[in-house]
Design an enzyme around this catalytic site. Structure first.
Site, PDB file in Angstrom:
ATOM      1  N   ASN A 169       4.946   5.094   8.269  1.00  0.00           N
ATOM      2  CA  ASN A 169       5.815   6.180   7.793  1.00  0.00           C
ATOM      3  C   ASN A 169       5.271   6.856   6.536  1.00  0.00           C
ATOM      4  OD1 ASN A 169       6.371   4.142   6.005  1.00  0.00           O
ATOM      5  ND2 ASN A 169       8.475   3.805   6.669  1.00  0.00           N
TER       6      ASN A 169
ATOM      7  N   GLN B 133      19.402  -2.017  -3.121  1.00  0.00           N
ATOM      8  CA  GLN B 133      19.878  -1.234  -1.974  1.00  0.00           C
ATOM      9  C   GLN B 133      20.718  -2.111  -1.062  1.00  0.00           C
ATOM     10  OE1 GLN B 133      16.290   2.073  -1.833  1.00  0.00           O
ATOM     11  NE2 GLN B 133      16.624   0.823  -0.051  1.00  0.00           N
TER      12      GLN B 133
HETATM   13  P1  NDP Z   1      -0.987   2.603   0.019  1.00  0.00           P
HETATM   14  O1  NDP Z   1      -1.261   1.141  -0.039  1.00  0.00           O
HETATM   15  O2  NDP Z   1      -1.812   3.460   0.914  1.00  0.00           O
HETATM   16  O3  NDP Z   1      -1.112   3.218  -1.443  1.00  0.00           O
HETATM   17  C1  NDP Z   1      -0.660   2.575  -2.561  1.00  0.00           C
HETATM   18  C2  NDP Z   1      -1.491   3.081  -3.732  1.00  0.00           C
HETATM   19  O4  NDP Z   1      -0.897   2.589  -4.927  1.00  0.00           O
HETATM   20  C3  NDP Z   1      -2.931   2.578  -3.711  1.00  0.00           C
HETATM   21  O5  NDP Z   1      -3.779   3.702  -3.854  1.00  0.00           O
HETATM   22  C4  NDP Z   1      -2.987   1.659  -4.928  1.00  0.00           C
HETATM   23  O6  NDP Z   1      -4.152   1.787  -5.640  1.00  0.00           O
HETATM   24  C5  NDP Z   1      -1.939   2.265  -5.813  1.00  0.00           C
HETATM   25  N1  NDP Z   1      -1.481   1.355  -6.862  1.00  0.00           N
HETATM   26  C6  NDP Z   1      -1.100   0.076  -6.761  1.00  0.00           C
HETATM   27  N2  NDP Z   1      -0.760  -0.407  -7.956  1.00  0.00           N
HETATM   28  C7  NDP Z   1      -0.951   0.601  -8.842  1.00  0.00           C
HETATM   29  C8  NDP Z   1      -0.774   0.710 -10.241  1.00  0.00           C
HETATM   30  N3  NDP Z   1      -0.377  -0.332 -10.982  1.00  0.00           N
HETATM   31  N4  NDP Z   1      -1.043   1.895 -10.816  1.00  0.00           N
HETATM   32  C9  NDP Z   1      -1.482   2.952 -10.077  1.00  0.00           C
HETATM   33  N5  NDP Z   1      -1.664   2.899  -8.737  1.00  0.00           N
HETATM   34  C10 NDP Z   1      -1.401   1.727  -8.136  1.00  0.00           C
HETATM   35  O7  NDP Z   1       0.545   2.736   0.378  1.00  0.00           O
HETATM   36  P2  NDP Z   1       1.394   3.994   0.828  1.00  0.00           P
HETATM   37  O8  NDP Z   1       0.872   5.190   0.114  1.00  0.00           O
HETATM   38  O9  NDP Z   1       1.525   4.036   2.297  1.00  0.00           O
HETATM   39  O10 NDP Z   1       2.818   3.560   0.247  1.00  0.00           O
HETATM   40  C11 NDP Z   1       3.016   3.415  -1.162  1.00  0.00           C
HETATM   41  C12 NDP Z   1       4.406   2.880  -1.447  1.00  0.00           C
HETATM   42  O11 NDP Z   1       5.375   3.838  -1.072  1.00  0.00           O
HETATM   43  C13 NDP Z   1       4.797   1.620  -0.658  1.00  0.00           C
HETATM   44  O12 NDP Z   1       4.300   0.450  -1.238  1.00  0.00           O
HETATM   45  C14 NDP Z   1       6.299   1.684  -0.700  1.00  0.00           C
HETATM   46  O13 NDP Z   1       6.780   1.092  -1.886  1.00  0.00           O
HETATM   47  C15 NDP Z   1       6.586   3.180  -0.746  1.00  0.00           C
HETATM   48  N6  NDP Z   1       7.085   3.658   0.548  1.00  0.00           N
HETATM   49  C16 NDP Z   1       8.329   4.238   0.593  1.00  0.00           C
HETATM   50  C17 NDP Z   1       8.858   4.636   1.794  1.00  0.00           C
HETATM   51  C18 NDP Z   1      10.198   5.294   1.859  1.00  0.00           C
HETATM   52  O14 NDP Z   1      10.812   5.336   2.937  1.00  0.00           O
HETATM   53  N7  NDP Z   1      10.698   5.848   0.774  1.00  0.00           N
HETATM   54  C19 NDP Z   1       8.137   4.439   3.058  1.00  0.00           C
HETATM   55  C20 NDP Z   1       6.795   3.948   2.890  1.00  0.00           C
HETATM   56  C21 NDP Z   1       6.321   3.530   1.676  1.00  0.00           C
HETATM   57  P3  NDP Z   1      -5.519   1.045  -5.348  1.00  0.00           P
HETATM   58  O15 NDP Z   1      -5.742   1.217  -3.910  1.00  0.00           O
HETATM   59  O16 NDP Z   1      -6.445   1.847  -6.182  1.00  0.00           O
HETATM   60  O17 NDP Z   1      -5.322  -0.338  -5.781  1.00  0.00           O
END
Ligand code: NDP
Length: 412
Positions: A158, A325
């Site tokens: 998603n 939630q």
């Molecule tokens: P990804 O794993 O593709 O991306 C997460 C990114 O966050 C990575 O680039 C990672 O960086 C970065 N990251 C992790 N820790 C840090 C930090 N301390 N500071 C800066 N960047 C950080 O996941 P998605 O993009 O698919 O999803 C992200 C989040 O969105 C999920 O974990 C979830 O919490 C939320 N989400 C919400 C949904 C909703 O319905 N509202 C649905 C889906 C997701 P790096 O790779 O460089 O370590």
């Protein structure tokens, strides 16, 4: 329990599935669209879920109790037991009672069954926690590691749904859509009232905290609006992507928030990101900036956000994620000024439900057939952060305070 069939032994399992409530008027008899667009791959080439079969029609409501993620026929045909409930928070709730002998728990970020260490310790048979979606912060990952319980999620299912929601929310906040829509619904036509907080996004500086699947897709989707794009992440994107989107990379979140008119938050919730947007960080933001948070509610401090909206330090806040939630009825974000919050919906459009239900089925098929689960789906395996978990999460737990979810009372 084991079942001996003609030529093999199958271990029968109990699967506990915690899903959100059905629609108040019962399951839909029909849907606005008769089918979904056909997609095969995500932008990076990863395939969509590929289970051996599905027992539902894509586009149906699957994420609620009666939707059962389309799993009942599949699980019962193999002799397993499926228990589905939305009763998850109060003391003595059905989920807690069923957890004690469950082998697998499936839950969703939209209606998270908070698997705290205390709950995990009651679950003597638990082998795996599956997130029907993305973001496994509702599980005490440290406790799962200690108890050797695997945690998996349906990576990418998603992400693009959320990126669409982010674009919608950036536009609706900056243009002040919610206020304008409310005026019309109330029978009004005062245009001055409707536009006194309404701007164009063109020319604004838009930044994402994290440029993973969602963050990068949101940047790409915003590019045609002729804005200046910024990002902060733990790892830099390839030069070619920075060039394609004319991106400015920031070494710190402080540096990003100082220059952005709109900040969208797209990192997972883990101990490093919990409470990141507190009074101190918000005070460093450009005066009158907007925040769109579709990542996790707990990344933003509840009181600090409400206070900044009241003082005008923030012009608007929108998103769909809260902590806990369901949000207690008196949660400050329900009543703060200039917000555009929804319940947690961005990743559970009917389109997304098809992908996460098919992904859960694929995970279960792999588990029962003793085949490896895709590496990108792994968060914890064999007592360690693994796969996506090793890349994007840090050790520890972010479930503290989740018991407050029991305060929510259905009142409408
Ligand atoms: P990804 O794993 O593709 O991306 C997460 C990114 O966050 C990575 O680039 C990672 O960086 C970065 N990251 C992790 N820790 C840090 C930090 N301390 N500071 C800066 N960047 C950080 O996941 P998605 O993009 O698919 O999803 C992200 C989040 O969105 C999920 O974990 C979830 O919490 C939320 N989400 C919400 C949904 C909703 O319905 N509202 C649905 C889906 C997701 P790096 O790779 O460089 O370590």
């Amino acid at each position: 329990m084991t079942l001996t069939t003609y030529n093999s032994q199958i271990t029968l399992m109990k699967i506990l599935c915690v899903l959100y409530d059905d629609p108040k008027g019962g399951m839909p008899k029909s849907y606005p669209l008769s089918n979904l667009p056909k997609l095969n791959k995500y932008p990076d080439g990863m395939t969509l879920p590929t289970p051996k079969g599905i027992d539902f029609n894509p586009g149906e409501l699957l994420g609620c109790v009666s939707g059962e993620l389309g799993l009942r026929k599949f699980l019962e045909s193999k002799g397993h037991t499926l228990v589905v409930t939305s009763d998850k928070d109060a003391k003595g709730c059905k989920a807690d009672k069923e957890l004690v002998d469950a082998d697998i728990v499936i839950s969703q970020p939209f209606w998270p069954y908070y698997l705290t260490r205390e709950k995990i310790e009651t679950a003597k048979n638990l082998k795996m926690a599956i997130t029907a979606g993305i973001g496994s912060d509702h599980v005490d990952l440290q406790a799962a590691m200690d108890k050797k319980i695997d945690v998996v999620e349906v990576t990418y299912c998603n992400s693009r749904s959320v990126a669409e929601h982010i674009v919608m929310m950036i536009l609706s906040l900056v243009r002040d859509y919610h206020n304008q829509h409310a005026i019309v619904k109330a029978g009004g036509w005062n245009i001055a009232d409707a536009v006194q907080r309404s701007y164009d996004v063109e020319g604004m500086h838009i930044g994402t905290v994290a440029a993973g699947r969602i963050g990068l897709d949101a940047l790409r989707k915003m590019k045609p609006f002729d804005v200046h794009l910024h990002y902060f992440d733990r790892h830099k994107l390839p030069d070619s992507v920075e060039k394609e989107l004319s991106l400015t990379f920031h070494e710190s979140v402080e540096s990003l928030v100082k220059v952005c008119d709109v900040v969208t938050i797209n990192c997972p919730l883990h101990p490093e990101t919990e409470n990141l947007f507190d009074d101190k960080l918000i005070s460093k933001m450009k005066k009158g900036a907007y925040i769109v948070n579709t990542a996790r509610g707990k990344i933003c401090n509840r009181e600090a956000i409400a206070k900044a909206l009241k003082s005008g330090q923030l012009s608007g806040y929108a998103g769909d994620v809260w902590f806990p939630q369901p949000a207690p009825n008196d949660h400050a974000w329900r009543s703060m000024p200039n917000h555009g919050m929804t319940p947690h919906t961005s990743g559970t459009s009917l389109s997304a439900q098809y992908r996460y239900a098919a992904g859960v089925r694929e995970i279960l098929e792999c588990f029962f057939d003793k085949k490896p689960i895709r590496d990108p789906y792994l968060i914890v395996q064999n007592g360690q952060l693994a796969g996506m978990g090793a890349h994007s999460y840090s050790k520890g737990s972010a479930t503290g305070g989740s018991e407050e979810a029991a305060k929510y009372k259905k009142n409408n």
